[in-house]
Design a protein around this motif. Structure first.
Motif, PDB file in Angstrom:
ATOM      1  N   UNK A 141       0.797  -1.232   0.000  1.00  0.00           N
ATOM      2  CA  UNK A 141       0.000   0.000   0.000  1.00  0.00           C
ATOM      3  C   UNK A 141       0.829   1.282   0.000  1.00  0.00           C
ATOM      4  N   UNK A 142       1.939   1.296   0.711  1.00  0.00           N
ATOM      5  CA  UNK A 142       2.772   2.503   0.744  1.00  0.00           C
ATOM      6  C   UNK A 142       3.388   2.789  -0.622  1.00  0.00           C
ATOM      7  N   UNK A 143       3.856   1.756  -1.292  1.00  0.00           N
ATOM      8  CA  UNK A 143       4.435   1.925  -2.625  1.00  0.00           C
ATOM      9  C   UNK A 143       3.368   2.392  -3.615  1.00  0.00           C
ATOM     10  N   UNK A 144       2.171   1.817  -3.524  1.00  0.00           N
ATOM     11  CA  UNK A 144       1.082   2.219  -4.422  1.00  0.00           C
ATOM     12  C   UNK A 144       0.740   3.693  -4.212  1.00  0.00           C
ATOM     13  N   UNK A 145       0.655   4.136  -2.972  1.00  0.00           N
ATOM     14  CA  UNK A 145       0.315   5.531  -2.694  1.00  0.00           C
ATOM     15  C   UNK A 145       1.414   6.481  -3.166  1.00  0.00           C
ATOM     16  N   UNK A 146       2.686   6.075  -3.029  1.00  0.00           N
ATOM     17  CA  UNK A 146       3.785   6.901  -3.554  1.00  0.00           C
ATOM     18  C   UNK A 146       3.691   7.024  -5.073  1.00  0.00           C
ATOM     19  N   UNK A 147       3.411   5.926  -5.737  1.00  0.00           N
ATOM     20  CA  UNK A 147       3.289   5.943  -7.193  1.00  0.00           C
ATOM     21  C   UNK A 147       2.125   6.827  -7.626  1.00  0.00           C
ATOM     22  N   UNK A 148       0.993   6.712  -6.958  1.00  0.00           N
ATOM     23  CA  UNK A 148      -0.156   7.542  -7.305  1.00  0.00           C
ATOM     24  C   UNK A 148       0.135   9.024  -7.055  1.00  0.00           C
ATOM     25  N   UNK A 149       0.885   9.328  -6.017  1.00  0.00           N
ATOM     26  CA  UNK A 149       1.268  10.723  -5.748  1.00  0.00           C
ATOM     27  C   UNK A 149       2.161  11.259  -6.859  1.00  0.00           C
ATOM     28  N   UNK A 150       3.070  10.434  -7.370  1.00  0.00           N
ATOM     29  CA  UNK A 150       3.916  10.852  -8.492  1.00  0.00           C
ATOM     30  C   UNK A 150       3.082  11.123  -9.740  1.00  0.00           C
ATOM     31  N   UNK A 151       2.113  10.258 -10.030  1.00  0.00           N
ATOM     32  CA  UNK A 151       1.226  10.490 -11.168  1.00  0.00           C
ATOM     33  C   UNK A 151       0.467  11.798 -10.999  1.00  0.00           C
ATOM     34  N   UNK A 152       0.008  12.079  -9.788  1.00  0.00           N
ATOM     35  CA  UNK A 152      -0.728  13.317  -9.524  1.00  0.00           C
ATOM     36  C   UNK A 152       0.167  14.528  -9.756  1.00  0.00           C
ATOM     37  N   UNK A 153       1.429  14.449  -9.321  1.00  0.00           N
ATOM     38  CA  UNK A 153       2.367  15.557  -9.536  1.00  0.00           C
ATOM     39  C   UNK A 153       2.609  15.803 -11.027  1.00  0.00           C
ATOM     40  N   UNK A 154       2.722  14.746 -11.786  1.00  0.00           N
ATOM     41  CA  UNK A 154       2.972  14.861 -13.219  1.00  0.00           C
ATOM     42  C   UNK A 154       1.787  15.509 -13.930  1.00  0.00           C
ATOM     43  N   UNK A 155       0.585  15.199 -13.480  1.00  0.00           N
ATOM     44  CA  UNK A 155      -0.605  15.680 -14.197  1.00  0.00           C
ATOM     45  C   UNK A 155      -0.992  17.119 -13.851  1.00  0.00           C
ATOM     46  N   UNK A 156      -0.384  17.706 -12.807  1.00  0.00           N
ATOM     47  CA  UNK A 156      -0.706  19.085 -12.467  1.00  0.00           C
ATOM     48  C   UNK A 156       0.026  20.037 -13.405  1.00  0.00           C
ATOM     49  N   UNK A 157      -0.666  21.103 -13.830  1.00  0.00           N
ATOM     50  CA  UNK A 157      -0.004  22.053 -14.725  1.00  0.00           C
ATOM     51  C   UNK A 157       1.117  22.801 -14.006  1.00  0.00           C
ATOM     52  N   UNK A 158       2.170  23.156 -14.745  1.00  0.00           N
ATOM     53  CA  UNK A 158       3.279  23.891 -14.111  1.00  0.00           C
ATOM     54  C   UNK A 158       2.828  25.283 -13.716  1.00  0.00           C
ATOM     55  N   UNK A 159       3.503  25.835 -12.709  1.00  0.00           N
ATOM     56  CA  UNK A 159       3.188  27.191 -12.265  1.00  0.00           C
ATOM     57  C   UNK A 159       3.652  28.192 -13.303  1.00  0.00           C
ATOM     58  N   UNK A 160       2.887  29.256 -13.461  1.00  0.00           N
ATOM     59  CA  UNK A 160       3.252  30.315 -14.407  1.00  0.00           C
ATOM     60  C   UNK A 160       4.396  31.130 -13.841  1.00  0.00           C
ATOM     61  N   UNK A 161       5.257  31.601 -14.696  1.00  0.00           N
ATOM     62  CA  UNK A 161       6.399  32.439 -14.267  1.00  0.00           C
ATOM     63  C   UNK A 161       5.847  33.792 -13.797  1.00  0.00           C
ATOM     64  N   UNK A 162       6.451  34.353 -12.730  1.00  0.00           N
ATOM     65  CA  UNK A 162       5.952  35.641 -12.210  1.00  0.00           C
ATOM     66  C   UNK A 162       6.206  36.803 -13.151  1.00  0.00           C
TER      67      UNK A 162
END
Length: 80
Positions: A59-80
């Motif tokens: 379960x811990x490995x699965x949750x880490x992997x899902x967190x990585x997928x979530x990070x990848x799918x978020x749009x990058x922050x706009x430059x100030x």
């Protein structure tokens, strides 16, 4: 290329033969085959590929992997 995803089992024993399960991935629910595995329980994480659960995950490995997928799918922050 193949893509297999960790998904959380939320129901087991579905389908006419009882060898199907319902899984959740970020709110998306899908019925999949559990026929290739023994002793899958509600709350387990499994690797899903082409509609079949291939293995049970830690379960811990699965949750880490899902967190990585979530990070990848978020749009990058706009430059100030």
């Amino acid at each position: 290329m193949c893509l297999a995803l960790p998904v959380k089992v939320i129901e087991v024993g579905c389908g006419p033969a009882g060898d199907m399960g319902l899984v959740d991935l970020g709110g998306l629910r899908k019925e999949i085959s559990l026929a290739l595995l023994d002793d899958v329980q509600v709350g387990d994480y499994v690797i899903l590929h082409a509609g079949y659960a291939l293995s049970i995950l830690d379960p811990e490995e699965a949750e880490r992997t899902l967190a990585l997928f979530a990070d990848i799918s978020e749009p990058p922050l706009a430059a100030p």
